[in-house]
Each structure stands twice: as C-alpha cells, then as structure tokens.
Design a protein around this motif. Structure first.
Motif, mmCIF file in Angstrom:
data_model
loop_
_atom_site.group_PDB
_atom_site.id
_atom_site.type_symbol
_atom_site.label_atom_id
_atom_site.label_comp_id
_atom_site.label_asym_id
_atom_site.label_seq_id
_atom_site.Cartn_x
_atom_site.Cartn_y
_atom_site.Cartn_z
ATOM 1 N N LYS A 124 0.819 -1.213 0.000
ATOM 2 C CA LYS A 124 0.000 0.000 0.000
ATOM 3 C C LYS A 124 0.855 1.267 0.000
ATOM 4 N N GLN A 125 2.164 1.086 -0.015
ATOM 5 C CA GLN A 125 3.117 2.201 -0.070
ATOM 6 C C GLN A 125 2.885 3.200 1.065
ATOM 7 N N VAL A 126 2.666 2.670 2.253
ATOM 8 C CA VAL A 126 2.485 3.545 3.415
ATOM 9 C C VAL A 126 3.765 4.341 3.651
ATOM 10 N N ASP A 127 3.603 5.523 4.221
ATOM 11 C CA ASP A 127 4.769 6.375 4.487
ATOM 12 C C ASP A 127 5.594 5.855 5.656
ATOM 13 N N GLY A 128 4.969 5.129 6.528
ATOM 14 C CA GLY A 128 5.678 4.569 7.670
ATOM 15 C C GLY A 128 4.866 3.449 8.264
ATOM 16 N N VAL A 129 5.452 2.723 9.206
ATOM 17 C CA VAL A 129 4.755 1.602 9.813
ATOM 18 C C VAL A 129 5.094 1.532 11.295
ATOM 19 N N ILE A 130 4.079 1.248 12.103
ATOM 20 C CA ILE A 130 4.232 1.046 13.541
ATOM 21 C C ILE A 130 3.939 -0.421 13.807
ATOM 22 N N VAL A 131 4.887 -1.119 14.403
ATOM 23 C CA VAL A 131 4.833 -2.577 14.466
ATOM 24 C C VAL A 131 4.825 -3.058 15.909
ATOM 25 N N GLU A 144 15.613 -6.654 8.544
ATOM 26 C CA GLU A 144 15.530 -6.643 7.082
ATOM 27 C C GLU A 144 14.406 -5.732 6.595
ATOM 28 N N LEU A 145 13.304 -5.693 7.339
ATOM 29 C CA LEU A 145 12.134 -4.918 6.910
ATOM 30 C C LEU A 145 12.334 -3.415 7.012
ATOM 31 N N VAL A 146 13.203 -2.972 7.921
ATOM 32 C CA VAL A 146 13.376 -1.536 8.146
ATOM 33 C C VAL A 146 13.691 -0.808 6.850
ATOM 34 N N SER A 147 14.514 -1.403 6.004
ATOM 35 C CA SER A 147 14.931 -0.740 4.763
ATOM 36 C C SER A 147 13.797 -0.655 3.739
ATOM 37 N N THR A 204 9.957 4.771 7.163
ATOM 38 C CA THR A 204 10.261 4.860 8.585
ATOM 39 C C THR A 204 9.477 3.777 9.315
ATOM 40 N N MET A 205 10.046 3.267 10.401
ATOM 41 C CA MET A 205 9.414 2.194 11.167
ATOM 42 C C MET A 205 9.624 2.430 12.653
ATOM 43 N N VAL A 206 8.562 2.217 13.433
ATOM 44 C CA VAL A 206 8.655 2.224 14.890
ATOM 45 C C VAL A 206 8.253 0.841 15.385
ATOM 46 N N ILE A 207 9.080 0.253 16.215
ATOM 47 C CA ILE A 207 8.835 -1.083 16.764
ATOM 48 C C ILE A 207 8.415 -0.924 18.219
ATOM 49 N N LEU A 208 7.251 -1.454 18.563
ATOM 50 C CA LEU A 208 6.701 -1.273 19.899
ATOM 51 C C LEU A 208 6.963 -2.471 20.800
ATOM 52 N N ASN A 209 7.235 -2.178 22.052
ATOM 53 C CA ASN A 209 7.263 -3.146 23.138
ATOM 54 C C ASN A 209 8.345 -4.213 22.991
ATOM 55 N N ARG A 210 9.431 -3.879 22.330
ATOM 56 C CA ARG A 210 10.588 -4.764 22.285
ATOM 57 C C ARG A 210 11.809 -3.953 21.864
ATOM 58 N N LEU A 211 12.968 -4.449 22.257
ATOM 59 C CA LEU A 211 14.228 -3.799 21.914
ATOM 60 C C LEU A 211 14.998 -4.715 20.985
ATOM 61 N N PRO A 253 18.263 -5.429 18.868
ATOM 62 C CA PRO A 253 19.661 -5.004 18.766
ATOM 63 C C PRO A 253 19.972 -4.431 17.386
ATOM 64 N N GLY A 254 20.585 -3.267 17.373
ATOM 65 C CA GLY A 254 20.919 -2.601 16.121
ATOM 66 C C GLY A 254 19.844 -1.651 15.636
ATOM 67 N N LEU A 255 18.634 -1.767 16.206
ATOM 68 C CA LEU A 255 17.528 -0.892 15.804
ATOM 69 C C LEU A 255 17.022 -0.088 16.997
ATOM 70 N N GLU A 256 17.907 0.183 17.933
ATOM 71 C CA GLU A 256 17.491 0.855 19.162
ATOM 72 C C GLU A 256 16.759 2.162 18.885
ATOM 73 N N GLN A 257 17.180 2.907 17.853
ATOM 74 C CA GLN A 257 16.560 4.197 17.563
ATOM 75 C C GLN A 257 15.140 4.044 17.025
ATOM 76 N N ASN A 258 14.762 2.831 16.622
ATOM 77 C CA ASN A 258 13.416 2.576 16.107
ATOM 78 C C ASN A 258 12.479 1.995 17.161
ATOM 79 N N CYS A 259 12.994 1.703 18.341
ATOM 80 C CA CYS A 259 12.233 0.937 19.329
ATOM 81 C C CYS A 259 11.661 1.824 20.435
ATOM 82 N N LEU A 260 10.431 1.532 20.805
ATOM 83 C CA LEU A 260 9.754 2.212 21.908
ATOM 84 C C LEU A 260 9.125 1.127 22.767
ATOM 85 N N TYR A 261 9.542 1.046 24.016
ATOM 86 C CA TYR A 261 9.114 -0.090 24.835
ATOM 87 C C TYR A 261 8.989 0.311 26.302
ATOM 88 N N VAL A 262 8.219 -0.482 27.020
ATOM 89 C CA VAL A 262 8.034 -0.285 28.458
ATOM 90 C C VAL A 262 9.062 -1.134 29.192
#
Length: 338
Positions: free
Chosen positions: A118-125, A137-140, A144-151, A153-162
């Motif tokens: 769907k050619q979304v501008d970004g994804v929240i996962v 692999e999917l980040v590229s 832009t991608m935000v990964i929720l509730n997990r850290l 490794p190597g994608l720390e700047q994309n991760c948001l977690y409790v």
C-alpha cells in the motif's frame, strides 16, 4: 448547480505566487517562507480549495498513510493503543491502516507485506512472533518504522518499549514490602518478551529480599482469558502456602479473582494480588486491584510523533524506554512477621 473545482493554478494566481510554491505549501515543505505560507493558506481558505488526495500523493511521492500492525483488533490493550496512535496521526494529516497478526508469524509477515504494497509512508509494528532478523531486514523497505514493546539489537533508535522488568520488580517488591514471602507468579506466554522480562523482575525482587526463587510457583498462562481460570484454580489448590500472586496482566488477575470466589477465598484477606497493565476495569473490581500501570496512551502518542518527526525531517527518531508506575489500591493485605 455543481460547485466549481478550484485548481492549484487559480490558488497561485489569487496569491500571486508560483504554482510550485502552492504545491510546496500543500505538501508541508519546510522550505516555504513564512510570508508565502500565510498568503497561500489565506488564498486556499478564501477560494475553498481542497487538494486532490491522489494528486497530492503523486506530487509529494507520499501516500499520507501510516500502517500499524497489532496483535489483535480488540481488547483493553490494543484498543487504547490504536486510538492514541490514530489520533496523533490524524492531527498531522495522516490516515492509519491497521492490520492484525493474531500471534502468528505468518500472519504478521503477511500483514507487513500488505502494508508495504500500500506504499504507506511509515509503519508502527507490535509483533510478537516476527524475529529480530526479519524486522532488521524490513526496516529498509519502509520510509520509517517504529517497533513497539521490544528492543531489537541494532535498531534501538526505532524501538519504543516499556521497562517490563522494572514493572515485574515493582509489583513483586510491593508484595514483599507488605510481608509476603510465598509469592506465586502467573505469567503470560513465555514466548513473548514482555512476559519473560516481567518474570525476570519478579525473580530479581525475590533475590533482593533474600527469598529463594521456587520455579513451582511460576505458572504460565495467557494474556487473554483462555485457560487462565483452570491454571489459577490448580495453583491455589495445590500450593496452599501461597499468600500472594503476581499476575502478569489484568486478564490473568480476573481469573484469579474468579478462582478465589470459587474456592471461598477472599482477595486481600486470604490471597493478595498485584497485577500489570492497569486496564479500565481494574479499579472497578472489588477489592480494587493494585496493578502496574502500562502507559498505553503515551506509547501510542509517542510512536505516532516518532513517525511524524521522521517524515517531516531528516532527524533521527527520539525513541526510548517508558517507565511503569505502581498503582496501589486494595488487593493486598499486610502480613505481620511471625
């Protein structure tokens, strides 16, 4: 009479600027001078111009949509998370396309493939089953991608977690501070990182207070309702020395409440409970449930703002770790030292 469609050319002539300037204003280009921005916005309002969505997307190479993958489309966890995320995206001119993974790696990856198509501008996962390597692999593939509730490794700047480990520690520490030593733990599925982290917090709190960890007091349940009642009933029937239970989410706590009622045990008298999530229903239980607050609204809002920030500039996203807070209510009694 059919209303006349206003064009970019007419807006440009009305504002006495170039069509390119109007296009940049419509697409939120930061290079537009404040004077021209004000003039064009006034012209758009006066003429009643409405940008054509397809033309706008084509001109800017953007779809003005953001994809969101969650575990389920219902329940007290994902509902508030989706609502908070969608609210911020909408206020920033973005629509949200939501898909569900249903705790299946295949469905999670199918959903992500659909969002990419769907050619979304970004994804929240929020993906429980997709591996760290696959997410890397999917980040590229996405802008832009935000990964929720997990850290990851190597994608720390994309991760948001409790900080789930801290939450498990706080819940167990409260029971220990209230004099309990025989504390059971009913976990979520240990295939999930948040369940494993909350268990680590439980074990660490026991160790800090000089209490040996007894694996027989750890029972694996589910974060939904399925099967939790039987497991809670068996735990309380077979481990009569248990005075308190750390439930890894509020659904599990509900099952323990029901098991106690079935066994004529009173919560906060015979059995003390501390839970995790602070769902809306937790304060309506009797006695009211002491629980670790999961900052769902904050997570949704921050995730959406991370996407917006990244799409509007070349700055790195400000990701990070959210701190849970214990909400003390009435489900724990104090034990006096023997």
């Amino acid at each position: 009479m059919e209303k006349k469609t206003i064009t970019i050319k007419e807006v440009a002539e009305h504002a006495n600027v170039s069509q390119a300037t109007v296009s940049r204003v419509i697409n939120g280009n930061a290079s537009v001078k404040s004077k021209n921005l004000e003039i064009v916005q006034r012209a758009i309002k006066e003429l009643g111009y409405t940008p054509n969505a397809a033309a706008k997307a084509l001109a800017s190479n953007r779809s003005y949509t953001v994809g969101m993958l969650v575990g389920s489309l219902d329940g007290p966890f994902y509902g508030p998370l989706m609502h908070a995320t969608e609210d911020i995206l909408y206020k920033n001119g973005l629509l949200c396309i939501v898909t569900s993974g249903r705790e299946s790696e295949e469905r999670e990856q199918d959903a992500l493939a659909f969002l990419h198509s769907k050619q979304v501008d970004g994804v929240i996962v929020h993906a429980d089953q997709t591996s760290d390597d696959t997410l890397t692999e999917l980040v590229s593939k996405f802008k832009t991608m935000v990964i929720l509730n997990r850290l990851v490794p190597g994608l720390e700047q994309n991760c948001l977690y409790v900080d789930n480990e801290l939450g498990g520690y706080l819940a167990t520490k409260h029971l220990l501070d209230m004099g309990h030593r025989n504390i059971a733990c009913m976990t979520g599925p240990l295939s999930k990182q948040d369940a494993r982290d909350r268990l680590l917090g439980y074990i660490r709190a026991l160790a800090v207070h000089g209490v040996d960890y007894d694996p027989s007091l750890t029972v694996e349940g589910r974060f939904d309702h399925e099967g939790n009642f039987d497991k809670a009933f068996n735990l309380l029937s077979n481990k009569k020395e248990v005075t308190a239970v750390f439930c890894q989410n509020d659904n599990i706590a509900l099952a323990v409440y029901d098991a106690c009622a079935q066994m004529n045990l009173k919560v906060a008298k015979d059995i003390s409970l501390v839970s995790f999530d602070n769902d809306n229903m937790s304060k309506h239980l009797r006695p009211q449930l002491t629980t670790v607050g999961y900052p769902l609204n904050d997570m949704g809002k921050i995730a959406a703002n991370m996407i917006v920030s990244q799409l509007n500039s070349s700055d790195r996203m400000n990701s990070g770790k959210l701190t849970p807070v214990l909400e003390v209510r009435d489900s724990v009694c104090k034990l006096e030292p023997k």
